[in-house]
Design a protein around this motif. Sequence first.
Motif, PDB file in Angstrom:
ATOM      1  N   ASP A  45      -4.020  14.565  -3.282  1.00  0.00           N
ATOM      2  CA  ASP A  45      -4.885  15.020  -4.356  1.00  0.00           C
ATOM      3  C   ASP A  45      -4.219  15.842  -5.296  1.00  0.00           C
ATOM      4  OD1 ASP A  45      -7.067  13.774  -2.879  1.00  0.00           O
ATOM      5  OD2 ASP A  45      -7.260  15.657  -1.745  1.00  0.00           O
ATOM      6  N   ILE A  46      -3.031  16.425  -4.981  1.00  0.00           N
ATOM      7  CA  ILE A  46      -2.278  17.267  -6.009  1.00  0.00           C
ATOM      8  C   ILE A  46      -1.419  16.217  -6.580  1.00  0.00           C
ATOM      9  CG2 ILE A  46      -0.409  18.999  -6.194  1.00  0.00           C
ATOM     10  CD1 ILE A  46      -3.156  20.294  -5.800  1.00  0.00           C
ATOM     11  N   LEU A  47      -0.893  15.217  -5.792  1.00  0.00           N
ATOM     12  CA  LEU A  47       0.305  14.371  -6.097  1.00  0.00           C
ATOM     13  C   LEU A  47      -0.489  13.585  -7.207  1.00  0.00           C
ATOM     14  CD1 LEU A  47       2.172  13.361  -3.064  1.00  0.00           C
ATOM     15  CD2 LEU A  47       2.949  14.438  -4.971  1.00  0.00           C
ATOM     16  N   ILE A  48      -1.485  12.958  -7.095  1.00  0.00           N
ATOM     17  CA  ILE A  48      -2.291  12.286  -8.219  1.00  0.00           C
ATOM     18  C   ILE A  48      -2.086  12.499  -9.326  1.00  0.00           C
ATOM     19  CG2 ILE A  48      -4.373  11.001  -8.911  1.00  0.00           C
ATOM     20  CD1 ILE A  48      -5.262  10.403  -5.884  1.00  0.00           C
ATOM     21  N   PRO A  49      -2.460  13.826  -9.957  1.00  0.00           N
ATOM     22  CA  PRO A  49      -2.572  14.249 -11.326  1.00  0.00           C
ATOM     23  C   PRO A  49      -0.952  14.423 -11.690  1.00  0.00           C
ATOM     24  CG  PRO A  49      -3.505  15.956  -9.966  1.00  0.00           C
ATOM     25  CD  PRO A  49      -3.572  14.711  -9.091  1.00  0.00           C
ATOM     26  N   HIS A  50      -0.177  14.892 -10.587  1.00  0.00           N
ATOM     27  CA  HIS A  50       1.380  15.204 -10.980  1.00  0.00           C
ATOM     28  C   HIS A  50       1.923  14.150 -11.433  1.00  0.00           C
ATOM     29  CE1 HIS A  50       5.319  16.797 -10.897  1.00  0.00           C
ATOM     30  NE2 HIS A  50       5.372  15.811  -9.908  1.00  0.00           N
ATOM     31  N   LEU A  51       1.931  12.979 -10.208  1.00  0.00           N
ATOM     32  CA  LEU A  51       2.613  11.775 -10.694  1.00  0.00           C
ATOM     33  C   LEU A  51       2.212  10.836 -11.932  1.00  0.00           C
ATOM     34  CD1 LEU A  51       3.237  10.346  -7.178  1.00  0.00           C
ATOM     35  CD2 LEU A  51       4.665  11.767  -8.493  1.00  0.00           C
ATOM     36  N   THR A  58      -2.097   5.177 -15.810  1.00  0.00           N
ATOM     37  CA  THR A  58      -3.425   5.075 -15.935  1.00  0.00           C
ATOM     38  C   THR A  58      -4.138   5.715 -14.712  1.00  0.00           C
ATOM     39  OG1 THR A  58      -3.803   2.992 -15.029  1.00  0.00           O
ATOM     40  CG2 THR A  58      -3.222   3.070 -17.581  1.00  0.00           C
ATOM     41  N   ASP A  59      -5.323   6.145 -14.992  1.00  0.00           N
ATOM     42  CA  ASP A  59      -6.116   6.291 -13.621  1.00  0.00           C
ATOM     43  C   ASP A  59      -6.045   5.325 -12.448  1.00  0.00           C
ATOM     44  OD1 ASP A  59      -6.807   8.874 -14.492  1.00  0.00           O
ATOM     45  OD2 ASP A  59      -8.845   8.138 -15.256  1.00  0.00           O
ATOM     46  N   PHE A  60      -6.099   4.007 -12.898  1.00  0.00           N
ATOM     47  CA  PHE A  60      -5.915   3.198 -11.812  1.00  0.00           C
ATOM     48  C   PHE A  60      -4.654   3.168 -11.148  1.00  0.00           C
ATOM     49  CE2 PHE A  60      -4.948  -1.345 -10.969  1.00  0.00           C
ATOM     50  CZ  PHE A  60      -5.734  -1.677  -9.915  1.00  0.00           C
ATOM     51  N   GLU A  61      -3.544   3.141 -12.033  1.00  0.00           N
ATOM     52  CA  GLU A  61      -2.070   3.319 -11.236  1.00  0.00           C
ATOM     53  C   GLU A  61      -2.147   4.419 -10.582  1.00  0.00           C
ATOM     54  OE1 GLU A  61       0.107   0.956 -14.821  1.00  0.00           O
ATOM     55  OE2 GLU A  61      -0.127   3.025 -15.082  1.00  0.00           O
ATOM     56  N   SER A  62      -2.393   5.574 -11.029  1.00  0.00           N
ATOM     57  CA  SER A  62      -2.241   6.792 -10.195  1.00  0.00           C
ATOM     58  C   SER A  62      -3.215   6.697  -8.987  1.00  0.00           C
ATOM     59  CB  SER A  62      -2.747   8.076 -10.831  1.00  0.00           C
ATOM     60  OG  SER A  62      -4.059   8.017 -11.148  1.00  0.00           O
ATOM     61  N   SER A  63      -4.004   5.897  -8.752  1.00  0.00           N
ATOM     62  CA  SER A  63      -4.871   5.743  -7.459  1.00  0.00           C
ATOM     63  C   SER A  63      -3.946   5.057  -6.293  1.00  0.00           C
ATOM     64  CB  SER A  63      -6.151   5.042  -7.848  1.00  0.00           C
ATOM     65  OG  SER A  63      -6.117   3.877  -8.173  1.00  0.00           O
ATOM     66  N   PHE A  64      -2.849   4.376  -6.842  1.00  0.00           N
ATOM     67  CA  PHE A  64      -2.217   3.649  -5.864  1.00  0.00           C
ATOM     68  C   PHE A  64      -1.600   4.588  -4.505  1.00  0.00           C
ATOM     69  CE2 PHE A  64      -0.998  -0.235  -8.687  1.00  0.00           C
ATOM     70  CZ  PHE A  64      -2.120  -0.653  -8.580  1.00  0.00           C
ATOM     71  N   VAL A  65      -1.623   5.878  -5.042  1.00  0.00           N
ATOM     72  CA  VAL A  65      -1.037   6.946  -3.994  1.00  0.00           C
ATOM     73  C   VAL A  65      -2.007   6.806  -2.706  1.00  0.00           C
ATOM     74  CG1 VAL A  65      -1.039   9.366  -3.581  1.00  0.00           C
ATOM     75  CG2 VAL A  65      -0.188   8.687  -5.711  1.00  0.00           C
ATOM     76  N   GLN A  66      -3.295   6.993  -2.902  1.00  0.00           N
ATOM     77  CA  GLN A  66      -4.210   6.494  -1.939  1.00  0.00           C
ATOM     78  C   GLN A  66      -4.129   5.518  -1.599  1.00  0.00           C
ATOM     79  OE1 GLN A  66      -4.982   9.301  -0.926  1.00  0.00           O
ATOM     80  NE2 GLN A  66      -6.489  10.645  -2.126  1.00  0.00           N
ATOM     81  N   VAL A  67      -4.063   4.302  -2.083  1.00  0.00           N
ATOM     82  CA  VAL A  67      -3.854   2.868  -1.584  1.00  0.00           C
ATOM     83  C   VAL A  67      -2.615   2.917  -0.770  1.00  0.00           C
ATOM     84  CG1 VAL A  67      -3.587   0.361  -2.392  1.00  0.00           C
ATOM     85  CG2 VAL A  67      -4.883   1.782  -3.556  1.00  0.00           C
ATOM     86  N   ALA A  68      -1.730   3.341  -1.112  1.00  0.00           N
ATOM     87  CA  ALA A  68      -0.224   3.333  -0.164  1.00  0.00           C
ATOM     88  C   ALA A  68      -0.218   4.002   1.128  1.00  0.00           C
ATOM     89  CB  ALA A  68       0.733   3.849  -0.827  1.00  0.00           C
ATOM     90  N   PHE A  69      -1.222   5.237   0.897  1.00  0.00           N
ATOM     91  CA  PHE A  69      -1.599   6.122   1.993  1.00  0.00           C
ATOM     92  C   PHE A  69      -2.451   5.472   3.151  1.00  0.00           C
ATOM     93  CE2 PHE A  69      -2.672   9.687   4.646  1.00  0.00           C
ATOM     94  CZ  PHE A  69      -1.629  10.494   4.791  1.00  0.00           C
ATOM     95  N   PHE A  70      -3.558   5.244   2.509  1.00  0.00           N
ATOM     96  CA  PHE A  70      -4.504   4.654   3.458  1.00  0.00           C
ATOM     97  C   PHE A  70      -4.518   3.437   3.857  1.00  0.00           C
ATOM     98  CE2 PHE A  70      -6.435   8.715   2.084  1.00  0.00           C
ATOM     99  CZ  PHE A  70      -6.996   9.028   2.971  1.00  0.00           C
ATOM    100  N   GLY A  71      -3.648   2.561   3.157  1.00  0.00           N
ATOM    101  CA  GLY A  71      -3.119   1.364   3.677  1.00  0.00           C
ATOM    102  C   GLY A  71      -2.160   1.342   4.961  1.00  0.00           C
ATOM    103  N   GLY A  72      -1.326   2.327   4.855  1.00  0.00           N
ATOM    104  CA  GLY A  72      -0.341   2.794   5.801  1.00  0.00           C
ATOM    105  C   GLY A  72      -1.176   3.074   7.279  1.00  0.00           C
TER     106      GLY A  72
END
Length: 417
Positions: A45-51, A58-72
């Motif tokens: 939740d800190i990494l998303i606004p930082h990256l 974009t907001d959509f591209e930054s949400s890939f942080v959670q896609v990668a994490f919860f996908g794993g």
Amino acid sequence: MAVSRISTTSIPQTGGPLTERRYIVPLMLITSLFFLWAVGVNLNDILIPHLKGAFHLTDFESSFVQVAFFGGYFLAAWPAGRLMEKIGYQRGIVCGLLICACGAFLFIPAASIRVYAVFLLGLFVMACGQSFLEVSANPYVTFLGPPGTSEQRLNVAQSFNAVGAVVTPIFGSAFILSRAHAAAPGSEADVVRLPYMIIVSIFLVMALIIYSAKLPVIQEEQAEEESTQFSGIMAFPHLLKGVAAQFFYVGAQVGVASFVIRFVQHAHPGTLDTEAANYLKLHLLGFMIGRFAGSALMKKIKPAHMLAAFAVGCVVSVLLVIFTSGTPSLAGIVLLGFFHSIMFPTIFALSIRHLGPYTKRGSSLVVMGILGGAVFPALMGRISDAANIQWAFFVPLACYLFVLYFAVSGYKVRHVA
């Protein structure tokens, strides 16, 4: 490596103390893992606004942080369970910690070459390791003492996960967001190097401690042979609804937490990341308070009734976020943390009731509902880009309505095979 052995048949099937004296140290070691993996989950939740700022996403591209994490998390859950059957809980935990260390280490070269995809790869690998920890630590805690108090032990351990959720934004805002503002243009990605070097060291130290510890070896009773077909599970519609409820809940929880900082900056333009992160801290503090308070209240209130009440609280809070501005909307975003608190374990418990020999298979399905954390943040990001961040909160609103349905009616056992 010296170990002792527990036979689950030797422990009386009644209530009693939280654990026995000989299991206090093992329980403390395993409980520390619940705190540790909260760091990995909530630092996102800190990494998303930082990256987002570092890579101009974009907001959509930054949400890939959670896609990668919860996908794993989702993809590793089933292999982790199969491996645990062969190597045992202790080695499985060590394996998970080493995988986490490898994932966190990838952040160091990612910061040097400044490639967003490498950050995502690091998150994916780290999530796979944490999935191993989740699969191994949860059942292991239940065996470290009398079966009559197993749920109490697990709730105590999970409470430390909530404490970690509160501490992580403090760590993240101090070591990432504040340093990012002071960084030279083009070097914002570099500020994650030091925090993740510390995280790598912690994972490696914990792996060494767990490997060297004299942890009891769990010798579980042989369960009745389960059907190899999934068709039998279809006889339990409450389980299938529970899997869906967990999918929607995790998606809502992760989606909301992912965009707390962005929402605060939308509600109060000009707010710095470090200032907006204070609302994320309050959001997670509410989560911790709700976890302790909810556990206490469940001694007198039925779990399904508690879940329904908290789902209504979520609906009211998210409506404040969507349709108001200023203080009421900020209050709504903070209160969502409190009302999220009891949902995951309560949905889990209600979903696996009366499954008999299908309990293990049903539990695996409910855990895999965590995939919602990879789907709904991306959907919220897409809506935010197309409209605004407030409209994106219609997504968790729909999720809460399904959880409410499950708490009122869906959890009821209609048929037992």
